[in-house]
Scaffold this active site. Structure first.
Site, PDB file in Angstrom:
ATOM      1  N   THR A  18      50.331  28.654   4.424  1.00 26.91           N
ATOM      2  CA  THR A  18      49.242  29.235   3.640  1.00 26.91           C
ATOM      3  C   THR A  18      47.908  28.565   3.961  1.00 26.91           C
ATOM      4  OG1 THR A  18      50.851  29.430   1.835  1.00 26.91           O
ATOM      5  CG2 THR A  18      48.566  29.860   1.288  1.00 26.91           C
TER       6      THR A  18
ATOM      7  N   ASP B 204      39.036  21.060  -3.298  1.00 23.48           N
ATOM      8  CA  ASP B 204      38.757  22.495  -3.358  1.00 23.48           C
ATOM      9  C   ASP B 204      39.284  23.153  -4.639  1.00 23.48           C
ATOM     10  OD1 ASP B 204      41.409  22.344  -2.633  1.00 23.48           O
ATOM     11  OD2 ASP B 204      41.239  23.570  -0.827  1.00 23.48           O
ATOM     12  N   ARG B 205      40.073  22.427  -5.417  1.00 23.48           N
ATOM     13  CA  ARG B 205      40.573  23.022  -6.661  1.00 23.48           C
ATOM     14  C   ARG B 205      39.860  22.452  -7.869  1.00 23.48           C
ATOM     15  NH1 ARG B 205      47.028  24.032  -6.324  1.00 23.48           N
ATOM     16  NH2 ARG B 205      47.064  24.751  -4.173  1.00 23.48           N
TER      17      ARG B 205
ATOM     18  N   SER C 125      45.912  18.708   0.812  1.00 25.60           N
ATOM     19  CA  SER C 125      45.419  19.185  -0.473  1.00 25.60           C
ATOM     20  C   SER C 125      46.003  18.449  -1.672  1.00 25.60           C
ATOM     21  CB  SER C 125      45.673  20.682  -0.565  1.00 25.60           C
ATOM     22  OG  SER C 125      44.996  21.213  -1.655  1.00 25.60           O
ATOM     23  N   HIS C 126      46.729  19.187  -2.504  1.00 24.07           N
ATOM     24  CA  HIS C 126      47.234  18.631  -3.756  1.00 24.07           C
ATOM     25  C   HIS C 126      48.590  17.950  -3.573  1.00 24.07           C
ATOM     26  CE1 HIS C 126      48.576  22.620  -2.862  1.00 24.07           C
ATOM     27  NE2 HIS C 126      49.694  22.346  -3.509  1.00 24.07           N
TER      28      HIS C 126
ATOM     29  N   LYS D 289      37.437  27.419  -1.245  1.00 26.50           N
ATOM     30  CA  LYS D 289      37.291  27.230  -2.678  1.00 26.50           C
ATOM     31  C   LYS D 289      36.639  25.876  -2.884  1.00 26.50           C
ATOM     32  CE  LYS D 289      42.255  26.066  -3.044  1.00 26.50           C
ATOM     33  NZ  LYS D 289      42.887  26.542  -1.809  1.00 26.50           N
TER      34      LYS D 289
ATOM     35  N   ARG E 129      51.377  21.739   7.456  1.00 26.83           N
ATOM     36  CA  ARG E 129      51.605  20.706   6.443  1.00 26.83           C
ATOM     37  C   ARG E 129      53.008  20.161   6.571  1.00 26.83           C
ATOM     38  NH1 ARG E 129      48.809  22.305   0.756  1.00 26.83           N
ATOM     39  NH2 ARG E 129      46.931  22.593   1.993  1.00 26.83           N
TER      40      ARG E 129
ATOM     41  N   ASP F 227      41.851  17.342  -1.819  1.00 23.78           N
ATOM     42  CA  ASP F 227      40.778  17.625  -0.871  1.00 23.78           C
ATOM     43  C   ASP F 227      39.551  18.274  -1.507  1.00 23.78           C
ATOM     44  OD1 ASP F 227      42.248  19.943  -1.365  1.00 23.78           O
ATOM     45  OD2 ASP F 227      41.737  20.825   0.569  1.00 23.78           O
TER      46      ASP F 227
ATOM     47  N   THR G 258      47.736  35.651  -1.190  1.00 25.75           N
ATOM     48  CA  THR G 258      47.484  34.253  -1.520  1.00 25.75           C
ATOM     49  C   THR G 258      46.946  33.496  -0.311  1.00 25.75           C
ATOM     50  OG1 THR G 258      49.177  34.242  -3.217  1.00 25.75           O
ATOM     51  CG2 THR G 258      48.650  32.124  -2.208  1.00 25.75           C
TER      52      THR G 258
ATOM     53  N   ARG H 120      57.650  30.685  -6.718  1.00 21.93           N
ATOM     54  CA  ARG H 120      56.622  30.800  -7.740  1.00 21.93           C
ATOM     55  C   ARG H 120      56.788  32.142  -8.435  1.00 21.93           C
ATOM     56  NH1 ARG H 120      53.815  26.426  -6.269  1.00 21.93           N
ATOM     57  NH2 ARG H 120      52.906  26.209  -4.198  1.00 21.93           N
TER      58      ARG H 120
ATOM     59  N   ASP I 103      41.383  18.337  -6.920  1.00 19.35           N
ATOM     60  CA  ASP I 103      42.617  17.954  -6.221  1.00 19.35           C
ATOM     61  C   ASP I 103      42.341  17.039  -5.026  1.00 19.35           C
ATOM     62  OD1 ASP I 103      41.470  19.840  -4.516  1.00 19.35           O
ATOM     63  OD2 ASP I 103      43.415  20.581  -3.831  1.00 19.35           O
TER      64      ASP I 103
ATOM     65  N   GLU J  43      41.642  32.079  -7.207  1.00 16.80           N
ATOM     66  CA  GLU J  43      43.093  32.129  -7.195  1.00 16.80           C
ATOM     67  C   GLU J  43      43.617  31.468  -8.471  1.00 16.80           C
ATOM     68  OE1 GLU J  43      45.117  31.964  -3.185  1.00 16.80           O
ATOM     69  OE2 GLU J  43      43.743  30.280  -3.042  1.00 16.80           O
ATOM     70  N   GLU J  44      44.780  31.920  -8.894  1.00 18.90           N
ATOM     71  CA  GLU J  44      45.395  31.358 -10.101  1.00 18.90           C
ATOM     72  C   GLU J  44      45.766  29.899  -9.932  1.00 18.90           C
ATOM     73  OE1 GLU J  44      48.636  30.257  -9.623  1.00 18.90           O
ATOM     74  OE2 GLU J  44      48.454  31.054  -7.587  1.00 18.90           O
ATOM     75  N   SER J  45      45.812  29.430  -8.678  1.00 18.12           N
ATOM     76  CA  SER J  45      46.210  28.058  -8.401  1.00 18.12           C
ATOM     77  C   SER J  45      45.044  27.090  -8.563  1.00 18.12           C
ATOM     78  CB  SER J  45      46.772  27.983  -6.990  1.00 18.12           C
ATOM     79  OG  SER J  45      45.857  28.544  -6.066  1.00 18.12           O
TER      80      SER J  45
HETATM   81  C1  VG1 Z   1      49.174  27.336  -2.757  1.00 18.12           C
HETATM   82  C2  VG1 Z   1      48.504  28.235  -3.769  1.00 18.12           C
HETATM   83  C3  VG1 Z   1      47.450  29.085  -3.096  1.00 18.12           C
HETATM   84  C4  VG1 Z   1      46.459  28.177  -2.349  1.00 18.12           C
HETATM   85  C5  VG1 Z   1      47.201  27.268  -1.401  1.00 18.12           C
HETATM   86  C6  VG1 Z   1      46.294  26.278  -0.719  1.00 18.12           C
HETATM   87  O1  VG1 Z   1      49.828  28.114  -1.798  1.00 18.12           O
HETATM   88  O2  VG1 Z   1      49.440  29.046  -4.418  1.00 18.12           O
HETATM   89  O3  VG1 Z   1      46.802  29.854  -4.053  1.00 18.12           O
HETATM   90  O4  VG1 Z   1      45.531  28.933  -1.630  1.00 18.12           O
HETATM   91  O5  VG1 Z   1      48.199  26.540  -2.114  1.00 18.12           O
HETATM   92  O6  VG1 Z   1      45.587  25.512  -1.649  1.00 18.12           O
HETATM   93  P1  VG1 Z   1      51.402  28.394  -1.855  1.00 18.12           P
HETATM   94  O7  VG1 Z   1      51.695  29.164  -0.611  1.00 18.12           O
HETATM   95  O8  VG1 Z   1      52.088  27.062  -1.929  1.00 18.12           O
HETATM   96  O9  VG1 Z   1      51.638  29.175  -3.101  1.00 18.12           O
HETATM   97  V1  VG1 Z   1      45.037  23.964  -1.217  1.00 18.12           V
HETATM   98  O10 VG1 Z   1      44.174  23.309  -2.524  1.00 18.12           O
HETATM   99  O11 VG1 Z   1      46.468  23.346  -0.734  1.00 18.12           O
HETATM  100  O12 VG1 Z   1      44.024  24.355   0.100  1.00 18.12           O
HETATM  101 CO    CO Z   2      43.208  21.686  -2.116  1.00 18.51          CO
END
Ligand code: VG1
Ligand code: CO
Length: 542
Positions: free
Chosen positions: A17, A280-281, A112-113, A375, A21, A278, A343, A495, A276, A362-364
């Site tokens: 996504t 972006d959240r 990211s997170h 983001k 990673r 990096d 997504t 999810r 988070d 996004e809901e995340s």
């Molecule tokens: C998750 C979230 C998605 C987001 C992605 C990257 O992906 O659901 O909304 O864009 O992380 O966010 P997934 O495929 O695990 O549902 V970040 O802050 O990691 O750039």
């Molecule tokens: Co992030």
């Protein structure tokens, strides 16, 4: 001195996504980073003499990876690399730098997170010249290349000192080490009424921002405490640590529980927020009330015009498919465009570039706008502050007003993390087969209206993306969505996104869990979650 090194492919370099990673030890294998970065460069053309922005969230292995990227960039003919001091750049700040400096693209080192440290996760992502995550066309090409790669190009020489600001040379390539915050702050100053926010803080408004020992620490400290005068101590966990202090830098109600508890306490500040790994959240919690990311998107879209950068209004809103449809109601009332994408932020890029959407979410816990192509956690916090300063109301009052105007989408996401991949895949396959038979079926008081496997046709470049999540929609506007995560690094994560709509004026103050009870039960039985995953309950509810 440029050196060509023979290599053999790794089988597991498929970007997900949000880039590639994996666990840190995977990235630490000899040639692993080199192979992937060379595959990125091999999939691009026309970058000779151009600039590349490089930076990461400061997690374990960030510096080592950046040294490798710099060497490969020099050997492959980039004219310049621009890197954040200490190897630090938040994802939105990197996006901004790519745009400001008209760079060819950027390499962002982040997971990211996901947790960090020697046993944690690491990630590499390529962003294109618009500042946004590479579209699927490029990530597919990169993956194809990782399977056939035979050599990479690097330069020999010592590591560069990433901590000293200034310009040096690596081979014939210019390397500029910049302050990671300066350009980002300058951009924020063009978008928001800093004077009004400063006056609000001067008037006694209190907030706490949890940087979760991740990349937003330096940004938040500079912008909130120093420039906006929020006062020392506003930012907590403000120093980026390679292992995020052992925490999971995911700003949700589980991992950012400290800030949630603070917001619900007797001595709660007016406003609490977190970002988070990096940057972006964003997590937004008013005194005594958590704002779901989907609601936050809708409120920001409905009120953006209160900030100078959006004073002329927004042209459209885009949201990822599983995000609640609260934003759609704002778009409908305002008569502006509304887009539903798969997504992942990469799907917003075309809409933003084409001027179709101004605000995306996004809901995340990801929200952003056309100011960058990622983001942006702090941006969302600053827009909220600008709105609070302009409306002079509490978060709770703003939310109540919003629901009274647009109705309320009760919403929850249930994650079943690290379940066996095989069971998860079977669950999805069986449920997909079941979808055509669902419309018209009744489950208690719920009747299925439509059910499908979400596919997206990009209105700008005409590309198609299939299998983006299974949707079951009910006649009363409720919805259950299932999809497998594309960012996890162990097993599979299922999810399940659950939503119901309450038009009001009554029943706008219900408990979310209670409002969703029947749908939650159905979400489990419909997909036989326990049978396929061995889990009765999700591991995380957000
Ligand atoms: C998750 C979230 C998605 C987001 C992605 C990257 O992906 O659901 O909304 O864009 O992380 O966010 P997934 O495929 O695990 O549902 V970040 O802050 O990691 O750039
Ligand atoms: Co992030």
């Amino acid at each position: 001195m440029i050196k060509t090194v023979a290599t053999t492919p790794f089988a597991d370099q498929k970007p997900g996504t949000s880039g590639l990673r994996k666990k840190v030890p995977v990235f630490q294998q000899p040639r692993y980073v080199e192979n992937f970065v060379q595959s990125v460069f091999d999939s691009l053309s026309g970058f000779e003499g151009q600039a590349l922005v490089v930076g990461g969230d400061g997690r374990y292995f960030n510096r080592e990876a950046i040294q490798i990227v710099i060497r490969l960039a020099a050997a492959n003919g980039f004219g310049q690399v621009i890197v954040g001091q200490g190897g630090i750049l938040s994802t939105p700040a990197a996006s901004n730098l790519i745009r400001q400096r008209k760079a060819f693209g950027g390499i962002i080192l982040s997971a990211s997170h996901n947790p960090g440290g020697p046993d944690g996760d690491f990630g590499i992502k390529y962003n294109a010249g618009n500042g946004g995550p590479a579209p699927e066309k490029i990530t597919d090409a990169v993956f194809a290349r990782t399977k056939t790669i035979t050599e990479y190009k690097t330069v020999l020489g010592p590591d560069v000192d990433l901590d000293r600001l200034g310009t040096l040379h690596v081979g014939s390539m210019r390397l500029e080490i910049v302050d990671p915050v300066t350009d980002y702050l300058a951009l924020m100053e063009t978008l928001f009424d800093f004077g009004a926010i400063r006056a609000m803080f001067a008037g006694g408004f209190r907030m706490t921002f949890d940087a979760m020992s991740a990349v937003t620490g330096p940004y938040a400290t500079k912008i909130l405490e120093e420039v906006l005068g929020a006062g020392a101590g506003t930012v907590i966990n403000g120093t980026p640590l390679p292992d995020f202090g052992g925490h999971h830098p995911d700003p949700n109600l589980v991992h950012a529980k400290v800030i949630y508890d603070l917001a619900m306490s007797a001595d709660a500040p007016d406003f609490c927020a977190a970002s988070d790994g990096d940057g972006d959240r964003n997590l937004i919690i008013g005194r005594g009330m958590f704002v779901t990311p989907s609601d936050s998107l809708a409120v920001l879209a409905a009120n953006a015009h209160l900030a100078p950068g959006y004073a002329s209004g927004i042209v459209g809103i885009a949201r990822s498919m599983p995000t609640s449809r609260a934003a759609d109601r704002v778009a409908e009332k305002r008569g502006i465009g509304c887009y539903e994408t798969p997504t992942g932020w990469k799907f917003f890029g075309n809409l933003l570039d084409a001027g179709k959407a101004t605000i995306c979410g996004e809901e995340s816990a990801g929200t952003g706008s056309n100011h960058v192509r990622e983001k942006d956690g702090l941006w969302a916090v600053l827009l909220w502050l600008n709105i609070l300063a302009a409306r002079r109301q509490s978060v709770v009052d703003i939310m109540r007003d919003h629901w009274a105007t647009y109705g309320r989408n009760y919403y929850a996401r249930h994650d079943y993390e690290e379940v066996p991949a095989e069971g998860a895949n079977t669950l999805v396959t069986l449920l997909r087969d079941k979808l055509p038979g669902l419309p018209g079926r009744q489950f208690g008081t719920l009747t299925v209206a439509e059910a499908d496997d979400f596919a997206y046709h990009d209105p700008i470049d005409g590309s198609d993306s299939a299998h983006q999540g299974l949707r079951v929609m009910f006649t009363d506007g409720s919805r259950i969505v299932y999809r497998l995560s594309g960012t996890g690094t162990a097993g599979a994560t299922l999810r399940v996104y659950i939503e119901t709509f309450e038009p009001g004026p009554e029943r706008l103050d219900r408990d979310t869990g209670e409002a969703l009870t029947a749908l939650i039960d159905l979400s489990r039985s419909l997909a036989d979650i326990e049978k396929h995953t061995g889990r009765r309950e999700p591991s995380v509810i957000t």
